[in-house]
Design an enzyme around this catalytic site. Structure first.
Site, mmCIF file in Angstrom:
data_model
loop_
_atom_site.group_PDB
_atom_site.id
_atom_site.type_symbol
_atom_site.label_atom_id
_atom_site.label_comp_id
_atom_site.label_asym_id
_atom_site.label_seq_id
_atom_site.Cartn_x
_atom_site.Cartn_y
_atom_site.Cartn_z
ATOM 1 N N LYS A 109 -4.676 -4.354 -3.691
ATOM 2 C CA LYS A 109 -4.645 -3.078 -4.545
ATOM 3 C C LYS A 109 -4.344 -2.841 -5.656
ATOM 4 O O LYS A 109 -3.190 -3.242 -6.228
ATOM 5 C CB LYS A 109 -4.257 -1.873 -3.427
ATOM 6 C CG LYS A 109 -4.591 -0.397 -4.095
ATOM 7 C CD LYS A 109 -3.944 0.583 -3.033
ATOM 8 C CE LYS A 109 -4.367 1.888 -3.603
ATOM 9 N NZ LYS A 109 -3.908 3.075 -2.629
ATOM 10 N N CYS A 111 -7.830 2.556 -0.089
ATOM 11 C CA CYS A 111 -7.828 3.953 -0.241
ATOM 12 C C CYS A 111 -8.259 4.677 -1.459
ATOM 13 O O CYS A 111 -9.496 4.493 -1.333
ATOM 14 C CB CYS A 111 -6.078 3.981 -0.221
ATOM 15 S SG CYS A 111 -5.323 5.490 -0.138
ATOM 16 N N GLU A 164 -7.441 -0.163 6.170
ATOM 17 C CA GLU A 164 -6.134 -0.455 5.553
ATOM 18 C C GLU A 164 -4.955 -0.608 6.450
ATOM 19 O O GLU A 164 -4.840 0.096 7.230
ATOM 20 C CB GLU A 164 -5.879 0.630 4.322
ATOM 21 C CG GLU A 164 -4.821 0.702 3.814
ATOM 22 C CD GLU A 164 -4.532 2.120 2.973
ATOM 23 O OE1 GLU A 164 -3.500 1.960 2.075
ATOM 24 O OE2 GLU A 164 -5.075 3.058 3.241
#
Length: 501
Positions: free
Chosen positions: A318, A371, A260
């Site tokens: 995301k 995440c 990320e």
């Protein structure tokens, strides 16, 4: 005085038993401590004289449970966010107070449904507890961290239920088992029934719900080990770029994955020469990297993953953003926090709920998640059945020095079990890992160690029952058992009343 001392002792026991469950999760994985924690909860709330009293006991247990299991948030707020220690500790405690409302709700519902102690302890409380846990993972975007079922994966026979009922189903079987043994510990038939359920889980674990597609592919997972206080610092920007370029040049796999925000700038602000160097380092192989992207409109930007070596540059953005970390829920109420926090990026825009996997070669259909998205089983299955391989890219440097990375890795193991897919984890500081479809850790790179994890991963196709139905089967079963406890509890109570009369 004696009565108040007894209540104080019970509260201490409840809070302590809830807090001890932190050792049931990774990295300690003393999974039996979850059995003990639930047993204390169900026995004491089952003996409560009123539903209100049961709710309070559930709340006290929940406070201990969540203070222990989410303590690492303090590190991100204070150590790296710059919030004063007293305020950071207060914020963590406030969050724990909110999360404790869910076991309190479960205790209240369980006590109301089960009108006799047996039906309360054995069935009503365990099923209501899991239903409230699901609600915790859904309400206000949800926070399903430390679901009780996860503590049993992949070590116990209950892992066999994960591809069928998901983590909440695993938690339900566990909770009912504990409730039955707590209610009737001396009944051989109860022990036989619990043993039968666990043997069924062991049998289901041997079922191959999905099948291999093609030969295994070689993968390289980079871990830059860049400290959080350097990751976004302007004076370290070029050094950070060099670190991941160097790791990319070391990588040998057909699919190279960077974590990320491995590129710590918007793609539009990243030097073209650097992107060219990255592509040249791996071509004709594939390179997947995390990078923030700007959108078409002002103040629109995304936390994204890009297949950099594809001319069409496929992107995953995301979808499930982190409250307070990537967006501010109810700014009028919580916006003040950002006066005390040093957050490099906030106010992200969520990506679509369903996004196409990356097409790599003839067989690989790679579905990224970013995440803590991998804690949401119901969202990971949105990529199925098209995806043949899952990958999580994370930067957990925010929580260095805690068990957060281990806990999240265990949740990635749960997602692998639920979907029947291999899960790859590429992280900045750990845990970078390769996980097979049975949730087993195949290879792991030590935390805070700079390097590239080289290994093989198997593409898989097909659908597990959980991938098809999601949490609905576990919810339906939990709701049915809760209603069943209420029905038979009231029937038994009515029969007893008639006998007395």
């Amino acid at each position: 005085m004696r009565f108040s001392s007894l209540r104080a002792g019970q509260s201490a026991l409840l809070a302590a038993s809830g807090a001890l469950t932190v050792f049931a999760f990774a990295p300690v994985r003393a999974f039996a401590l979850m059995w003990l924690g639930l047993a204390v909860l169900f026995i004491l709330t089952g003996r409560a004289t009123t539903a209100k009293r049961a709710a309070w006991q559930g709340y006290v247990w929940g406070l201990g449970y969540f203070c222990a299991n989410i303590y690492w948030i303090f590190i991100s707020l204070h150590t790296f966010g710059g919030m004063p220690a007293w305020m950071a500790a207060g914020c963590v405690f406030l969050l724990a107070m909110y999360l404790a409302l869910f076991p309190a709700l479960g205790a209240w519902l369980g006590h109301r449904a089960g009108t006799t102690r047996f039906w309360r302890t054995a069935i009503a409380l365990p099923s209501a507890f899991i239903l409230s846990e699901w609600l915790r993972g859904w309400l206000f975007t949800g926070f399903p961290w430390a679901s009780v079922g996860t503590s049993q994966l992949p070590m116990t026979p209950l892992a066999g239920f994960a591809p069928v009922l998901g983590v909440y189903g695993v938690g339900l079987v566990l909770a009912i088992s504990v409730g039955l043994l707590a209610a009737l510990p001396r009944k051989p038939a109860v022990w036989a029934g619990v043993l039968g359920a666990w043997l069924a889980g062991w049998g289901l674990w041997h079922v191959q719900w999905t099948h291999p597609v093609g030969a295994p592919v070689s993968v390289s997972l980079a871990q830059g080990a860049i400290p959080q206080d350097e990751k976004w610092a302007q004076e370290h920007y070029l050094d950070n770029l060099r670190i991941y370029l160097h790791l990319t040049r070391q990588a040998k796999g057909d699919i190279v994955i960077l974590p990320e925000t491995a590129i710590p700038s918007f793609l539009t602000d990243t030097p073209d020469w650097y992107l060219d160097y990255l592509r040249a380092a791996v071509e004709p192989r594939a390179l997947v990297t995390g990078v923030p992207l700007t959108g078409k409109h002002k103040d629109e930007y995304y936390n994204s993953v890009m297949l950099l070596t594809d001319d069409k540059t496929p992107i995953y953005s995301k979808h499930h953003l982190v409250p307070f970390g990537e967006f501010v829920p109810v700014p009028a109420l919580f916006g003040w926090m950002y006066h005390y926090l040093n957050m490099p990026l906030d106010g992200f825009t969520p990506g679509a709920a369903k996004q196409a996997p990356f097409v790599i070669g003839q067989t690989t259909r790679l579905a990224p998640n970013i995440c803590y998205e991998d804690v949401y089983g119901r969202e990971i299955i949105n990529a199925l059945p098209q995806a043949t391989l899952l990958v999580n890219v994370s930067n957990l440097a925010w929580f260095d020095g805690s068990w957060a990375a281990w806990q999240q890795t265990q949740m990635s193991q749960a997602r692998a079990l639920e979907t029947g897919r291999w899960m790859l984890r590429a992280t900045n500081t750990g845990m970078t890992a390769i996980i097979d479809e049975k949730g087993q850790l195949i290879k792991v790179l030590p935390e805070r160690q700079r390097g590239v994890l080289e290994g093989m991963a198997q593409n898989r196709a097909g659908e597990t029952p959980y991938a098809r139905w999601g949490d609905w089967m576990a919810l339906a079963l939990g709701g049915f058992l809760w209603l069943l406890a209420g029905f038979f509890g009231r029937k038994h109570q009515a029969r007893t009343s008639q006998t007395i009369v």
